[in-house]
Design a protein around this motif. Structure first.
Motif, short mmCIF file in Angstrom:
data_model
loop_
_atom_site.label_atom_id
_atom_site.label_comp_id
_atom_site.label_asym_id
_atom_site.label_seq_id
_atom_site.Cartn_x
_atom_site.Cartn_y
_atom_site.Cartn_z
N ILE A 69 43.76 -32.45 2.93
CA ILE A 69 42.70 -32.42 1.91
C ILE A 69 43.04 -31.23 1.01
N ASN A 174 38.30 -44.20 -5.98
CA ASN A 174 36.84 -44.25 -5.77
C ASN A 174 36.11 -44.85 -6.96
N THR A 198 44.14 -38.97 -4.99
CA THR A 198 43.44 -38.68 -3.74
C THR A 198 42.00 -39.20 -3.77
N MET A 199 41.40 -39.33 -2.59
CA MET A 199 40.02 -39.81 -2.44
C MET A 199 39.12 -38.58 -2.23
N PRO A 200 38.05 -38.41 -3.01
CA PRO A 200 37.20 -37.23 -2.81
C PRO A 200 36.65 -37.15 -1.39
N GLY A 201 36.65 -35.95 -0.84
CA GLY A 201 36.14 -35.77 0.52
C GLY A 201 35.85 -34.30 0.79
N MET A 202 35.40 -33.99 1.99
CA MET A 202 35.25 -32.59 2.37
C MET A 202 35.38 -32.42 3.88
N LEU A 203 35.74 -31.21 4.29
CA LEU A 203 35.80 -30.85 5.70
C LEU A 203 34.82 -29.70 5.90
N MET A 217 34.71 -29.22 -1.95
CA MET A 217 35.22 -30.59 -1.90
C MET A 217 36.67 -30.63 -2.33
N VAL A 220 41.35 -36.27 -0.43
CA VAL A 220 41.96 -36.68 0.84
C VAL A 220 43.24 -37.47 0.54
N ALA A 224 45.15 -41.05 6.25
CA ALA A 224 43.77 -41.53 6.10
C ALA A 224 43.60 -42.35 4.82
N LEU A 225 44.47 -42.11 3.84
CA LEU A 225 44.36 -42.78 2.54
C LEU A 225 45.08 -44.13 2.51
#
Ligand SMILES: Cc1cc2nc3c(=O)[nH]c(=O)nc-3n(C[C@H](O)[C@H](O)[C@H](O)COP(=O)(O)O)c2cc1C
Length: 308
Positions: A69, A174, A198-203, A217, A220, A224-225
């Motif tokens: 990420i 997205n 990339t796909m927006p995400g957060m950890l 944010m 990703v 996973a993508l």
């Protein structure tokens, strides 16, 4: 018989379909040359915008269980400096026969045209247009990639400023209907599509009780993508007839075969270079050849679009 990995992308002939994706190692002529020498079919530079940007404070990229990420913050030296780097990279790549893809972003449609003109002067073989960045003229900073209208407006502005250099518009995953956005970009003049960003995400750090990235944010990428990217490329391949650089989660030669079967013409590799090192792109090409030999495919064309 050895499988034939050569690939026609636009008017370019690639020795194999594996392309270094934008943002990973593509920050200097030296690094681009190293990835080319390690076997890439083509290389993409990191995206550049109108003016220099320092990017976000650390941590900006984290390797988690299923990929990366990142929120690098579009760090770049500005278009003028980037054009100098690209001219040097192009000269270094010429004897290797590896095409150079530049990458641009901007905050407004007009700025996209301005950056495109400056970068086109360095004569890259193709210009990738990263439209995942926010439109600063929009009240909510909606990315250009989020609607057919804004994707088309950027495509037209870039196309008007690049002369005969082909452009590939890079889409975001997205969105509700990526096929429609690809069709709008092609209608507006895109010669190719790169999919996906990339796909927006957060950890979240559970012990600390706060986001892991300084920017909270991020995007990703990596394994996973992959299923998301395969679905996007599949939808785009059904919607348009231009070549697609299928990108997202490609880590092995078998992954690359899946991407070609979804309809991609060439295959981008980003995060795997981070995890497997500078040789990753070339190594994945060798693995793809081994997969083709094992499965009895003599050419990429025999695999391309099989799953459509
Ligand atoms: C550290 C990092 C930096 C990136 N920077 C850019 C960039 O500058 N421009 C861009 O269009 N995409 C950028 N990307 C997205 C990649 O080019 C690619 O579309 C995405 O990571 C999915 O491919 P992957 O799963 O093989 O990494 C970046 C990705 C990573 C991981």
């Amino acid at each position: 018989m050895k499988p034939d990995l050569t690939c026609e992308f636009l008017s370019l002939r690639l020795r194999n379909p594996m392309v270094l994706a934008s943002g990973i190692l593509g920050t200097s002529a030296d690094l681009l040359e190293r990835v080319a020498r390690a076997g890439a079919g083509a290389v993409t530079a990191k995206s550049c915008g109108p003016t220099p940007r320092a990017g976000h404070p650390n941590p900006v990229a984290v390797d988690w269980e299923h990929g990366l990420i990142n929120a690098i913050g579009l760090t770049n030296p500005g278009a003028e400096e980037e054009a100098r780097m690209l001219a040097e990279a192009r000269a270094r790549l010429a004897p290797l026969g590896v095409p150079l893809i530049a990458s641009i972003f901007a905050g407004t449609v007009k700025e996209f045209g301005d950056v495109a003109r400056i970068i086109a002067a360095a004569r890259p073989h193709c210009i990738e247009v990263n439209i995942s960045c926010p439109n600063v003229a929009d009240e909510f900073g909606t990315p250009f990639a989020a609607s057919c209208e804004s994707a088309a407006a950027v495509t037209e502005a870039v196309k008007r400023n690049v002369g005969d250099i082909p452009i590939s518009v890079k889409l975001a995953p997205n969105v509700p209907s990526i096929g429609r956005i690809a069709a709008a970009a092609v209608e507006a003049g895109a010669d190719a599509i790169t999919a996906v960003n990339t796909m927006p995400g957060m950890l979240i750090d559970a012990e600390a009780g706060r986001p892991v990235l300084s920017n909270r944010m991020g995007g990703v990428s990596g394994p996973a993508l992959k299923p998301i990217a395969l679905r996007c490329v599949y939808e785009i391949a059904r919607a348009v007839r231009v070549p697609i650089i299928g990108t997202g989660g490609i880590t092995t030669g078998r992954d690359a075969a899946e991407m070609l079967m979804a309809g991609a013409t060439a295959v981008g590799v980003g995060s795997a270079v981070w995890t497997r090192g500078v040789k990753a792109v070339g190594d994945i090409a060798a693995e793809l050849a081994a997969f083709m030999a094992q499965e009895g495919y003599r050419t990429l064309a025999a695999m391309r679009g099989l799953a459509l």
